[in-house]
Design a protein around this motif. Structure first.
Motif, short mmCIF file in Angstrom:
data_model
loop_
_atom_site.label_atom_id
_atom_site.label_comp_id
_atom_site.label_asym_id
_atom_site.label_seq_id
_atom_site.Cartn_x
_atom_site.Cartn_y
_atom_site.Cartn_z
N LEU A 26 0.97 -1.37 -0.01
CA LEU A 26 0.04 0.06 0.06
C LEU A 26 0.69 1.39 0.15
CD1 LEU A 26 -2.68 -1.21 2.36
CD2 LEU A 26 -3.00 -0.72 -0.18
N ASP A 27 2.12 1.31 0.77
CA ASP A 27 2.72 2.28 0.76
C ASP A 27 3.34 2.51 -0.88
OD1 ASP A 27 4.23 4.30 2.35
OD2 ASP A 27 5.95 3.18 1.25
N SER A 28 3.72 1.66 -1.56
CA SER A 28 4.15 1.67 -2.81
C SER A 28 2.93 2.21 -3.75
CB SER A 28 4.51 0.42 -3.30
OG SER A 28 4.99 0.57 -4.70
N GLU A 29 1.87 1.67 -3.60
CA GLU A 29 0.60 1.98 -4.48
C GLU A 29 0.33 3.67 -4.28
OE1 GLU A 29 -1.15 0.73 -6.70
OE2 GLU A 29 -0.52 -1.16 -6.71
N PHE A 30 0.70 4.04 -2.89
CA PHE A 30 -0.07 5.48 -2.89
C PHE A 30 1.28 6.32 -3.14
CE2 PHE A 30 -3.80 3.50 -0.62
CZ PHE A 30 -4.74 4.46 -0.86
N SER A 31 2.22 6.00 -2.53
CA SER A 31 3.35 7.06 -2.78
C SER A 31 3.82 7.24 -4.12
CB SER A 31 4.66 6.54 -1.83
OG SER A 31 4.44 6.50 -0.60
N SER A 32 3.90 6.03 -4.95
CA SER A 32 4.08 6.29 -6.47
C SER A 32 3.13 7.19 -6.98
CB SER A 32 4.32 4.74 -7.20
OG SER A 32 3.03 4.27 -6.97
N ARG A 33 2.01 7.10 -6.62
CA ARG A 33 1.02 8.05 -7.32
C ARG A 33 0.72 9.36 -6.77
NH1 ARG A 33 -2.69 5.64 -11.74
NH2 ARG A 33 -1.78 3.57 -12.03
N TYR A 34 0.86 9.51 -5.52
CA TYR A 34 0.38 10.83 -4.73
C TYR A 34 1.64 11.39 -4.01
CZ TYR A 34 -3.76 8.15 -6.11
OH TYR A 34 -4.60 7.31 -6.68
N ALA A 35 2.74 10.91 -3.81
CA ALA A 35 3.83 11.65 -3.21
C ALA A 35 4.05 13.07 -3.60
CB ALA A 35 4.73 10.75 -2.83
N ARG A 36 3.89 13.27 -4.88
CA ARG A 36 4.53 14.58 -5.43
C ARG A 36 3.52 15.69 -4.70
NH1 ARG A 36 3.34 16.70 -11.40
NH2 ARG A 36 1.46 17.10 -10.58
N ASP A 37 2.39 15.64 -4.89
CA ASP A 37 1.20 16.44 -4.51
C ASP A 37 0.91 16.38 -2.61
OD1 ASP A 37 1.15 17.73 -6.64
OD2 ASP A 37 -0.01 16.11 -7.56
N TYR A 38 0.93 15.18 -2.04
CA TYR A 38 0.40 14.73 -0.78
C TYR A 38 1.43 14.09 -0.02
CZ TYR A 38 -3.99 15.34 -3.02
OH TYR A 38 -5.23 15.87 -3.74
N ASP A 39 1.37 14.48 1.47
CA ASP A 39 2.35 13.93 2.27
C ASP A 39 1.69 12.46 2.71
OD1 ASP A 39 4.24 13.30 4.19
OD2 ASP A 39 3.71 14.88 5.30
N VAL A 40 2.02 11.36 2.13
CA VAL A 40 1.70 10.10 2.48
C VAL A 40 2.43 9.28 3.46
CG1 VAL A 40 1.40 7.92 1.30
CG2 VAL A 40 1.22 9.88 -0.05
N HIS A 41 1.46 8.92 4.53
CA HIS A 41 1.74 8.47 5.86
C HIS A 41 1.10 7.06 5.84
CE1 HIS A 41 3.38 11.78 8.21
NE2 HIS A 41 2.93 12.27 7.42
N THR A 42 2.16 5.98 5.90
CA THR A 42 1.25 4.62 5.72
C THR A 42 1.76 4.23 7.16
OG1 THR A 42 1.96 4.22 3.40
CG2 THR A 42 1.34 2.12 5.00
N VAL A 43 0.92 3.77 7.96
CA VAL A 43 1.00 3.22 9.52
C VAL A 43 0.52 1.77 9.70
CG1 VAL A 43 0.41 3.93 11.87
CG2 VAL A 43 0.66 5.73 10.16
N VAL A 44 1.19 1.14 10.20
CA VAL A 44 0.77 -0.24 10.64
C VAL A 44 -0.17 -0.04 12.04
CG1 VAL A 44 1.52 -2.37 11.33
CG2 VAL A 44 2.83 -1.28 9.81
N GLU A 45 -1.38 -0.75 11.73
CA GLU A 45 -2.34 -0.92 12.93
C GLU A 45 -2.86 0.10 13.49
OE1 GLU A 45 -3.34 -3.92 12.84
OE2 GLU A 45 -2.13 -4.94 12.26
N GLY A 46 -3.85 0.04 14.29
CA GLY A 46 -4.77 1.40 14.77
C GLY A 46 -4.14 2.03 15.58
N PRO A 47 -3.71 1.85 16.96
CA PRO A 47 -3.29 2.79 17.96
C PRO A 47 -2.21 3.76 17.36
CG PRO A 47 -3.49 0.79 18.94
CD PRO A 47 -3.69 0.59 17.44
N ALA A 48 -1.20 3.20 16.76
CA ALA A 48 -0.16 4.31 15.93
C ALA A 48 -0.73 5.35 15.07
CB ALA A 48 0.90 3.48 15.31
N ALA A 49 -1.77 4.56 14.37
CA ALA A 49 -2.44 5.55 13.48
C ALA A 49 -3.15 6.78 13.95
CB ALA A 49 -3.32 4.74 12.33
N LYS A 50 -3.83 6.42 15.05
CA LYS A 50 -4.57 7.55 15.82
C LYS A 50 -3.58 8.59 16.35
CE LYS A 50 -8.15 6.38 18.42
NZ LYS A 50 -9.01 5.81 19.47
N ALA A 51 -2.47 8.26 16.85
CA ALA A 51 -1.50 9.09 17.30
C ALA A 51 -0.97 9.85 16.23
CB ALA A 51 -0.13 8.43 17.98
#
Length: 569
Positions: A26-51
């Motif tokens: 998923l990091d590859s799919e999103f970063s390769s397409r959108y990293a130029r215009d968006y700051d892509v954060h790929t986070v593993v599991e829920g608690p870290a994502a909320k933080a």
């Protein structure tokens, strides 16, 4: 009151919450397409994502998209609900692997129907999954249009926050797909434009695309500056088909008429799209499974019609109709600046919102009080308490869109519920939204503020309230920062002559609904033809119409076939 274009250095954010084994994909799919215009954060599991998300939001970052893997630990939908509260403007997508997609499909459909997510998508299984990225791009585009000040603008507006014309201009520009930025009179842009037009020139001042600045701008003058006037056609112009109204019915007729070699002209009093054009999201229109905003639907239809050669003039009210004096004689439609002649006329002028008629409220139109959804000012409602009056689909769509920004949204309806006037899918979404409440059996009877709406008075629809906080007249005063009035509709055809028969409410009669005394040789007019041969009606203005976008579009297209039959007997 004023805004500047968003800073290009601070990219909006995409957050993907996933499992450890799918994080690289998923990091590859999103970063390769959108990293130029968006700051892509790929986070593993829920608690870290909320933080991470809390840090981003509290840091003032714009989160454009949140995508949660259905297989994350715990309940993905519960996590999504929690994230939604942190960043209500973000678009929300559940991602599912093939194995989980089909086992969880019913749950996903329920969440979608309730408005808890915007979509669910299968995780790409290989390269170039354009269906997946097409959906993601659609949501990012919708977010950018509705939730973020544009970074590249075509129009500059100088105003000081007190000009009642500005909301109408902003709404017009939004609905025509023109990005704008607002500037204070003492800003660098404001000083430059004021010097160009004269320090005493009235506000607002508008500049666009190399055109000379326009002082004292109104919606009508802006429309003329951008799209010309009917005078551009010349005094001897004769249209095959003149369409009055550029809502779904009028636009569909323009596309089919112009594509089938009819010289087609459209006259619209407001912006292209009609009332449908103000809808933040239409989810039940055929062919758009992820929904489509009224603005985007109207924009595509306008481009389509003009590519076939239709001429569309906005900001011009029709004021009268003179039917042809004999078979084959052209009909004449009068407007504020002149007249247009046509062999056939289609009335697609839709309906207009009824007025509230409360003096203290009416005096604040454009300054916290708006008729219609006014999607262009939704961003101004951030952190505020907003009221929506009305129980139809337009009111429901407006409430959901405003809830992305406002602290609270209250829907005020006179009935005892929404079921008889609003589509079930909207009621479900509203019912699960924590920022929206529905106040039934109520009406607005007062309001006011110092130059801008500050409070409203509510009363029982049939008698006094019996709740704490009311005075001895049964009125309850509540703080309010915004009021959006979608009060039901009256047909927008009071300018028609008596020769065009209408029902008791003013809707145009067509086909077999035309009184028998107007039939010719014992036969009724064509299904969409009025009592005047060669004058047709389609969409909301027509008696018996369904009052839905798809139905109006179908009637507009069908009317063209009947126009052809009339013109070539």
């Amino acid at each position: 009151m004023t805004s500047e274009p968003a800073a290009a250095a601070e990219s909006p954010v995409i957050v993907i919450v996933t499992t450890a084994d799918r994080q690289p994909v998923l990091d590859s799919e999103f970063s390769s397409r959108y990293a130029r215009d968006y700051d892509v954060h790929t986070v593993v599991e829920g608690p870290a994502a909320k933080a991470v998300l809390v840090d981003l939001v509290t840091g003032g970052r714009d989160v454009a998209l949140v995508a949660v893997d259905l297989d994350v630990a715990g309940d993905a939908q519960v996590l999504m609900d929690a994230l939604r509260l942190k960043t209500p403007r973000s678009r929300r997508i559940i991602l599912a692997a093939p194995s989980a997609f089909f086992t969880g499909l019913q749950t996903l459909r329920t969440a979608l129907a309730q408005g808890r997510i915007d979509s669910y998508l299968m995780i790409p299984q290989g390269p170039r999954d354009e269906e997946f990225h097409g959906a993601v791009s659609d949501f990012l585009s919708d977010w950018a249009w509705s939730s973020r000040a544009p970074e590249v603008t075509q129009v500059s507006i100088v105003e000081d926050g007190t000009q009642a014309e500005v909301p109408g201009i902003r709404d017009f520009l939004d609905r025509m797909g023109l990005a704008y930025a607002r500037f204070a009179p003492d800003s660098e842009t404001g000083r430059r434009l004021r010097a160009a037009v004269g320090e005493d020139a009235p506000l607002p001042i508008l500049e666009s695309l190399g055109r000379p600045p326009l002082a004292g701008a109104t919606q009508r003058s802006v429309a003329s500056a951008f799209y010309g006037t009917p005078d551009d056609l010349g005094p001897d112009h004769l249209a095959d088909l003149l369409i009055v109204g550029a809502g779904p019915a009028g636009l569909a007729a323009a596309v089919y008429g112009a594509s089938e070699a009819l010289n087609t002209v459209v006259l619209e009093a407001d912006a292209v799209g009609g009332q449908a054009g103000t809808s933040s999201m239409i989810r039940n229109y055929l062919g758009f499974p992820r929904g489509v905003s009224g603005m985007r639907l109207a924009l595509r239809a306008r481009i389509q019609a003009t590519r076939f050669g239709a001429r569309i003039f906005t900001g011009r009210d029709a004021t009268g109709l003179r039917p042809g004096s004999a078979p084959g004689e052209p009909h004449v439609v009068f407007h504020e600046d002149g007249e247009l002649r046509a062999r056939a006329v289609l009335l697609a002028c839709g309906v207009s919102y009824r007025r509230l008629g409360v003096p203290g409220v009416e005096e604040l139109i454009g300054r916290g009080v708006y008729y219609g959804a006014a999607a262009s000012v939704a961003r101004d409602m951030a952190g505020k308490d907003v009221f929506v009056v009305g129980g139809g689909n337009s009111a429901g769509q407006a409430a959901l869109h405003l809830a992305r920004f406002a602290r609270s949204v209250t829907i005020v309806v006179r009935r005892d519920g929404l079921a008889t006037t609003m589509s079930a899918y909207l009621i479900k979404e509203i019912g699960t939204h924590r920022r929206i409440t529905v106040r039934t059996g109520a009406r607005v009877v007062g309001g006011g503020g110092q130059g801008y709406l500050e409070w409203l008075e509510l009363a029982d629809a049939t008698g006094p309230f019996e709740v704490a906080g009311t005075d001895d007249t049964g009125r309850e005063r509540v703080p309010a920062d915004g009021l959006f009035l979608l009060l039901g509709a009256d047909p927008g055809c009071g300018w028609l002559p008596g020769a065009v028969a209408r029902d008791a409410r003013g809707f145009v009669l067509t086909g077999r609904d035309v009184p028998a005394e107007h039939w010719v040789d014992g036969r009724p007019p064509a299904p969409l033809e009025t009592t005047v041969p060669g004058v047709f009606a389609a969409g909301d203005v027509r008696d018996g119409s369904m009052k839905r976008v798809a139905a109006a579009s179908g009637e507009g297209a069908s009317a063209v076939a009947q126009v052809h039959a009339y013109l070539t007997p």
